[in-house]
Design a protein around this motif. Structure first.
Motif, PDB file in Angstrom:
ATOM      1  N   LYS A 344     -17.166 -38.155  17.193  1.00  0.00           N
ATOM      2  CA  LYS A 344     -18.135 -37.072  17.054  1.00  0.00           C
ATOM      3  C   LYS A 344     -17.876 -36.343  15.744  1.00  0.00           C
ATOM      4  CE  LYS A 344     -19.596 -32.750  19.305  1.00  0.00           C
ATOM      5  NZ  LYS A 344     -19.337 -31.826  20.443  1.00  0.00           N
ATOM      6  N   ILE A 345     -18.943 -36.035  15.011  1.00  0.00           N
ATOM      7  CA  ILE A 345     -18.807 -35.286  13.768  1.00  0.00           C
ATOM      8  C   ILE A 345     -19.554 -33.964  13.898  1.00  0.00           C
ATOM      9  CG2 ILE A 345     -20.791 -36.449  12.691  1.00  0.00           C
ATOM     10  CD1 ILE A 345     -19.279 -36.167   9.999  1.00  0.00           C
ATOM     11  N   GLU A 346     -18.923 -32.882  13.466  1.00  0.00           N
ATOM     12  CA  GLU A 346     -19.518 -31.551  13.502  1.00  0.00           C
ATOM     13  C   GLU A 346     -18.888 -30.717  12.402  1.00  0.00           C
ATOM     14  OE1 GLU A 346     -18.595 -29.835  17.276  1.00  0.00           O
ATOM     15  OE2 GLU A 346     -16.443 -30.167  17.077  1.00  0.00           O
ATOM     16  N   MET A 347     -19.396 -29.495  12.220  1.00  0.00           N
ATOM     17  CA  MET A 347     -18.827 -28.601  11.231  1.00  0.00           C
ATOM     18  C   MET A 347     -17.730 -27.759  11.871  1.00  0.00           C
ATOM     19  SD  MET A 347     -19.793 -28.818   8.138  1.00  0.00           S
ATOM     20  CE  MET A 347     -21.101 -29.359   7.044  1.00  0.00           C
ATOM     21  N   SER A 348     -16.588 -27.645  11.198  1.00  0.00           N
ATOM     22  CA  SER A 348     -15.494 -26.822  11.699  1.00  0.00           C
ATOM     23  C   SER A 348     -15.781 -25.362  11.408  1.00  0.00           C
ATOM     24  CB  SER A 348     -14.179 -27.223  11.031  1.00  0.00           C
ATOM     25  OG  SER A 348     -14.167 -26.791   9.677  1.00  0.00           O
TER      26      SER A 348
END
Length: 415
Positions: A344-348
């Motif tokens: 999963k890729i998201e903004m930290s």
């Protein structure tokens, strides 16, 4: 340090400065008995807890002209009749009813839309040295929205500290938060955006955090404030203020003067406006040389909401803002960066791409070494830090394992 990193660092410093001013410092005061003046509350006032932070120190007059307070009718025995919808106290003043664990409802709980503005100014003087000034100006807007987060919001803060002026604009739109400073944009998932919204929350929630009861406040009656009826409460006795804010001891300084004015909506029990002016002496701080010194401080703090429930308020992103929710890694178009199955890729919370996976750290390193090399990128490094480059484009991948969940996380650090 990159521009994005400088923006985050400055934001954290400014946030801490304002938050610590609201709390009066970071050392916990030791419990001491607070003397009760002759005209104070009844003798059965409970002893305040010992871990309550010290409140702010001085605040400017409200941003708009305030109608003169009208004296409320006197009840039998010379007590002031309650006008705010709360229960009358033994001193004859009426406190607002409690809501959501606070004295007041959050405006977003009861309103469809509003605009806001606020000001925070702190001056610190040590011995004969020139006073150091810090000023924060805030403007914002809120609109209820039909999505999981319930609202779209905008906040702009301009901070002046020494010779530095910084403006930070924050847009909460759907499940994304977009932050702009000096033309640099950061996009963060709304669940990870606490760092970028906390300063605005300090303004909005300050009265509920500092004033834990209004039993001893003077009720000055109802006034029309920004188009709504509100009860005006006032406190200008330092000892009364200390009891209301549950402050014990003087380890964080001596409150020499205080003037608190709060306007609470009669319909909805939210704070329409507040203004605090105070001065404190003997505040322990650390100077630029790292020495522990005592400072005299004044703080002017005000906040108000207006254009309440206006249908004309809308949160509109600037033309140069990135599309909310879009995550782009340098050198790759949207959706083209390779991801292992199930990742999963998201903004930290720092506005940087973050990848999480059930694969082990070594398995992820092996995956990206192969995948990126096949695409013509170099992948070099060790100890969890890898530099990825192709031509003039580069970024860093930092691999780490969460010992509690077992998941592996990759922080993609861009220039």
């Amino acid at each position: 340090m990159t521009r994005k990193q400088r923006m985050i660092a400055l934001f954290v410093v400014l946030l801490l400065a304002v938050t610590l001013a609201a709390c009066g410092g970071d050392e916990e005061p030791e419990p001491t008995d607070t003397p009760v003046p002759a005209a104070a509350a009844p003798t059965d006032t409970p002893v305040p807890p010992t871990d309550t932070p010290v409140p702010p120190t001085n605040t400017p007059a409200p941003p708009t002209d305030t109608p003169a307070a009208t004296s409320p009718p006197a009840a039998e025995g010379g007590q002031t009749s309650g006008e705010g919808g709360g229960a009358a106290t033994e001193t004859g003043n009426e406190a607002p009813a409690e809501s959501s664990g606070s004295l007041y409802a959050s405006p977003g709980e009861v309103l469809n839309s509003f605009r806001s503005r606020g000001s925070f100014a702190m001056s610190s003087t040590v011995a004969e040295a020139p006073a150091e000034q810090q000023v924060v100006q805030l403007e914002g807007a809120y609109v209820a929205a039909d999505h999981a987060y319930g609202s779209d919001e905008y906040v702009s803060m301009t901070v002046e500290q020494g010779d530095t002026t910084q403006t930070i604009a924050i847009y909460k739109v759907g499940d994304s938060v977009l932050v702009n400073s000096e033309g640099e944009w950061i996009t963060v998932g709304r669940d990870n955006a606490g760092m970028f919204t906390l300063m605005a929350d300090v303004f909005t929630n300050m009265m509920g955090e500092v004033i834990v009861n209004m039993d001893e406040a003077t009720n000055l009656g109802e006034e029309a404030i920004n188009g709504v009826q509100a009860v005006h409460y006032q406190v200008n006795d330092p000892e009364v203020f200390k009891r209301m804010a549950q402050i014990t001891g003087e380890e964080e300084g001596v409150i020499e003067s205080v003037d608190v004015n709060v306007w609470v909506a009669t319909d909805g029990n939210y704070v329409v406006k507040y203004a605090i002016q105070a001065s404190v002496t003997g505040v322990p701080i650390t100077d630029d040389a790292g020495n522990n010194v005592l400072a005299d401080q004044t703080v002017d703090w005000s906040f108000e909401i207006y254009d309440i429930n206006s249908p004309d308020i809308a949160i509109v992103l600037p033309e140069d803002a990135p599309e909310p929710g879009v995550i782009v890694i340098p050198g790759f178009a949207e959706g083209e960066f390779p991801l292992p199955e199930g990742a999963k890729i998201e903004m930290s919370m720092f506005g940087m791409p973050q990848i999480s996976s059930d694969l082990s750290e070594q398995e992820l390193i092996d995956f990206y070494q192969q995948a990126l090399t096949d695409l013509g990128w170099t992948f070099e490094g060790s100890m969890g830090f890898y530099q990825v480059s192709k031509g003039e484009t580069s970024f860093t991948m930092w691999f780490s394992t969460d010992t509690e969940t077992g998941k592996t996380t990759i922080q993609v650090i861009t220039e």
